[in-house]
Scaffold this motif. Structure first.
Motif, mmCIF file in Angstrom:
data_model
loop_
_atom_site.group_PDB
_atom_site.id
_atom_site.type_symbol
_atom_site.label_atom_id
_atom_site.label_comp_id
_atom_site.label_asym_id
_atom_site.label_seq_id
_atom_site.Cartn_x
_atom_site.Cartn_y
_atom_site.Cartn_z
ATOM 1 N N UNK A 26 -70.010 -36.644 85.294
ATOM 2 C CA UNK A 26 -71.277 -35.901 85.387
ATOM 3 C C UNK A 26 -72.122 -36.160 84.136
ATOM 4 N N UNK A 82 -64.093 -35.523 86.013
ATOM 5 C CA UNK A 82 -65.333 -35.309 86.792
ATOM 6 C C UNK A 82 -66.447 -34.784 85.880
ATOM 7 N N UNK A 83 -66.068 -34.020 84.851
ATOM 8 C CA UNK A 83 -67.105 -33.554 83.938
ATOM 9 C C UNK A 83 -67.648 -34.723 83.106
ATOM 10 N N UNK A 123 -78.477 -33.428 90.932
ATOM 11 C CA UNK A 123 -77.084 -33.473 90.491
ATOM 12 C C UNK A 123 -76.768 -32.147 89.796
ATOM 13 N N UNK A 124 -75.636 -31.549 90.148
ATOM 14 C CA UNK A 124 -75.222 -30.318 89.463
ATOM 15 C C UNK A 124 -73.882 -30.557 88.771
ATOM 16 N N UNK A 125 -73.591 -29.710 87.813
ATOM 17 C CA UNK A 125 -72.345 -29.821 87.064
ATOM 18 C C UNK A 125 -71.146 -29.692 88.016
ATOM 19 N N UNK A 126 -70.090 -30.459 87.788
ATOM 20 C CA UNK A 126 -68.960 -30.434 88.731
ATOM 21 C C UNK A 126 -68.230 -29.088 88.834
ATOM 22 N N UNK A 127 -68.443 -28.189 87.891
ATOM 23 C CA UNK A 127 -67.672 -26.931 87.931
ATOM 24 C C UNK A 127 -68.428 -25.781 88.583
ATOM 25 N N UNK A 185 -83.690 -31.121 90.589
ATOM 26 C CA UNK A 185 -82.579 -31.995 90.192
ATOM 27 C C UNK A 185 -81.688 -32.291 91.398
ATOM 28 N N UNK A 193 -78.867 -41.535 83.834
ATOM 29 C CA UNK A 193 -79.596 -41.346 85.089
ATOM 30 C C UNK A 193 -79.161 -42.368 86.144
ATOM 31 N N UNK A 194 -77.847 -42.431 86.317
ATOM 32 C CA UNK A 194 -77.280 -43.327 87.328
ATOM 33 C C UNK A 194 -76.392 -42.511 88.254
ATOM 34 N N UNK A 195 -75.969 -43.103 89.345
ATOM 35 C CA UNK A 195 -75.030 -42.459 90.247
ATOM 36 C C UNK A 195 -73.724 -43.256 90.212
ATOM 37 N N UNK A 207 -73.538 -39.645 84.216
ATOM 38 C CA UNK A 207 -74.649 -39.747 85.176
ATOM 39 C C UNK A 207 -75.927 -39.146 84.592
ATOM 40 N N UNK A 208 -75.762 -38.011 83.919
ATOM 41 C CA UNK A 208 -76.920 -37.359 83.318
ATOM 42 C C UNK A 208 -77.496 -38.227 82.185
#
Lengths: 402, 88
Positions: free
Chosen positions: B45, B41-42, A127-131, A125, B52-54, B48-49
Motif C-alpha cells: 500500500x 500488504x501495508x 486506494x485505501x489502507x489495507x487495514x 482516492x 502512484x502505481x498499482x 503504491x501511494x
C-alpha cells in the motif's frame, strides 16, 4: 450456580482517563461535556460532545499497533489494561481457556469508516489502507483484548445500540454463573465523535445544542460521548481463593424487547426488564437503594423511564435514588452502560451517589429523587443499572455490595 | 525527489520492519526482516501511494502473483519495472 464478582475496573471517558479520576468527577459533579474538536465542525449543527481530550495513542501503543487500532479499540485496550492490573489476574494455563471477552459497541470502528469514506468519496482516492476492514469491524476491540491477555474462551461483540454494554456484561455474568467460564473481560466502547457519526445523530433531531439535563423539565436532548469501560468479572470462589479484592457482586440480569417502535421507548418493556432483574437476583423492590438511570435527557426517555420505575417499585420509587451520569459524560452509546457501572460500584463501595447535574427545573413526569446536581452520601446495599436501546432492546443489571 | 526507486522502496520496507534503511540487505527476504503478511500488504500500500502505481499482488496466493516478493532485490526490480512502465 456460581456467584459472580467484579475484581477489576478500567475506563477512559470524557471525565478522566482512569477509574480514580472518573469517580472523583462523579463525586464533584463535574461536567466532561465540552466544545467538539473535530474536522468539519463548522458544518455541524451540534457543537458539543463528551469528547476524550488529551488522548495520545503514541503513549500507549507502538506504530504497528496504532495502524491496526481504531479509536474505539484504543480506548478498550487502555480500559482493559487498568482493569486487568487491578484484578491481579494472569490469564495463563487453564485459566486462559476458561476466560473470554464480551464487549458492547454500536458503531465499532466508525471513525475508520468515516475517514475512508471521505477518502474515496470526497477526495476521490481509489486506494485505501489495507487495514480498513480489521480496524472497523465491531469485534476488533474484543479480538485485540483476547490477543493482549490471551483470553481463549468464549469471545464476541454485542451490538444493541445504547444497551450494548449492558447486554455484553449480562452475557459475561451468565457465562460465569453457569460455570462455562471462570473469568471474563466485559464492558463496552464507543468512538463515534467524527463528522459522519455526529451528522447521523443530528438527523434524528434528538440532540441538545447546549447540555444534557436528564429529568429536568427544560431538558432538550442527549449529548453524545465517547470512551470505554472494561471490567473483570470472576467466579466468586476463584476470586476468594486467590485473595482478590472484590469491588461488587453481580446478582441479577434481565433483558426484554419492547416489540413496538424502532426509536420510541416503551414503559412496559423497561419495567419488565427492571422487574426481571429483581426476580433474577431474588430481590424485593425495597432492597434497591439506587438506580443508575438510562436517563438520556430526551423528553421521551426520561418520562418513560420514571413511569416504569414507578410501576415496578410502587411506593418505594419515592424512597430510592435514581441519577443519570450522562449529564456529566454524555451518552457513550454502546459503551455507556459500562461507564455507568462505575457509578454503581461507587455507590456500593463508597456510599456516594453520583448526581444528575444540569438539573434546573422539576418535571412532574419525572417526580423521583434524581440526586440533583450534588453527589450524596448514602449507604446502599443493592443497585440497578438501566440501559434501554433504540430498537426497544432493554438490559438491566443488579449489583450488591460485598 | 532525487532518491532512486531503490532507496525509496528500501525506506518503506525499513519503516515497516522498524529498522534503519542501512540495515536492509538486498538479498534478504521480508521474513528475514520480520515483516509478516499484514506488514507486506501495508508495505505494498505504501509503495503504491509513494509511486502512484498499482501493484499486481494477491494476498491469497502470493506465489501466483506476477509480483515477485522473494527478496528485497526482486521487489525493487519489480517496482522499477512498474514505474518505468507507467512513465512510458
Amino acid at each position: 450456580m456460581k456467584r459472580v464478582v467484579i475484581t477489576g475496573a478500567g475506563t477512559i471517558n470524557p471525565l478522566a482517563h482512569d477509574v480514580a479520576g472518573t469517580l472523583a468527577a462523579f463525586r464533584e459533579g463535574r461536567c466532561g461535556i465540552s466544545d467538539l474538536d473535530i474536522r468539519d465542525k463548522d458544518r455541524l449543527a451540534i457543537q458539543i460532545g463528551g469528547q476524550v481530550h488529551d488522548w495520545n495513542p503514541e503513549s500507549h501503543f507502538n506504530r504497528q499497533q496504532i495502524v491496526l487500532y481504531d479509536r474505539f479499540t484504543q480506548f478498550t485496550l487502555l480500559a482493559a489494561r487498568e482493569a486487568v492490573a487491578q484484578s491481579g489476574l494472569n490469564f495463563a494455563g487453564d485459566l486462559s481457556y476458561e476466560s473470554g471477552v464480551i464487549l458492547g459497541t454500536a458503531g465499532g470502528g466508525l471513525t475508520t469508516s468515516d475517514e475512508n469514506y471521505r477518502a474515496v468519496y470526497e477526495e476521490g482516492k481509489n486506494r485505501v489502507h489495507p487495514f480498513v476492514v480489521p480496524k472497523l469491524m465491531n469485534n476488533a476491540a474484543a479480538s485485540h483484548l483476547s490477543m493482549e491477555f490471551q483470553l481463549k474462551g468464549p469471545s464476541f461483540t454485542v451490538a444493541t445500540a445504547c444497551a450494548s454494554s449492558n447486554h455484553a456484561m449480562g452475557q459475561a455474568f451468565h457465562m460465569i454463573r453457569s460455570g462455562l467460564t471462570r473469568a471474563m473481560l466485559t464492558g463496552g466502547s464507543e468512538a463515534m465523535l467524527c463528522f459522519g457519526g455526529i451528522k447521523a445523530w443530528e438527523g434524528l433531531r434528538v440532540m441538545s445544542k447546549d447540555a444534557c439535563r436528564p429529568f429536568s423539565a427544560n431538558r432538550n436532548g442527549m449529548v453524545q460521548g465517547e470512551g470505554a469501560a472494561v471490567f473483570v468479572f470472576e467466579d466468586y470462589d476463584h476470586a476468594r481463593a486467590r485473595g482478590a479484592e472484590i469491588l461488587a457482586e453481580v446478582i441479577g440480569f434481565a433483558m426484554t424487547a419492547d416489540a413496538s417502535d424502532i426509536v420510541l421507548p416503551s414503559k412496559h418493556g423497561a419495567a419488565r426488564a427492571m422487574a426481571g432483574a429483581l426476580r433474577d437476583a431474588r430481590l424485593n423492590p425495597e432492597d434497591v437503594g439506587y438506580i443508575n438511570a438510562h436517563g438520556t435527557g430526551t423528553a421521551a426517555n426520561d418520562k418513560t423511564e420514571c413511569a416504569a420505575v414507578a410501576d415496578v417499585f410502587g411506593h418505594h420509587a419515592d424512597r430510592l435514588m435514581i441519577s443519570s451520569t450522562k449529564s456529566m459524560h454524555g451518552h457513550l452509546i454502546g459503551g455507556t452502560g459500562a461507564v455507568e457501572l462505575l457509578a454503581c460500584i461507587m455507590a456500593l463501595r463508597e456510599g456516594v451517589i453520583a448526581p444528575t447535574i444540569g438539573y434546573e427545573e422539576p418535571d412532574p413526569e419525572c417526580a423521583l429523587d434524581v440526586v440533583p446536581n450534588v453527589a450524596r452520601q448514602a449507604k446502599v446495599d443493592v443497585v440497578l443499572s438501566n440501559a434501554f436501546a433504540f430498537g426497544g432492546l432493554n438490559a438491566v443489571l443488579a449489583l450488591r455490595r460485598v | 525527489m532525487t532518491q532512486s526507486v531503490q532507496e525509496r522502496v528500501i525506506a518503506i520496507i525499513a519503516e515497516q520492519a522498524v529498522i534503519d534503511p542501512s540495515e536492509v540487505g538486498m538479498d534478504q527476504t521480508l521474513e528475514d526482516l520480520g515483516i509478516d503478511s499484514l506488514g507486506l500488504v501495508e508495505s505494498i500500500f505504501a509503495i503504491e501511494e509513494a509511486f502512484d502505481i498499482s501493484v499486481p499482488f494477491n494476498a491469497n496466493d502470493p506465489k501466483e502473483s506476477s509480483f515477485d516478493i522473494s527478496s528485497v532485490a526482486s521487489i525493487v526490480a519489480a517496482i522499477e519495472g512498474l514505474v518505468a512502465a507507467q512513465a512510458a
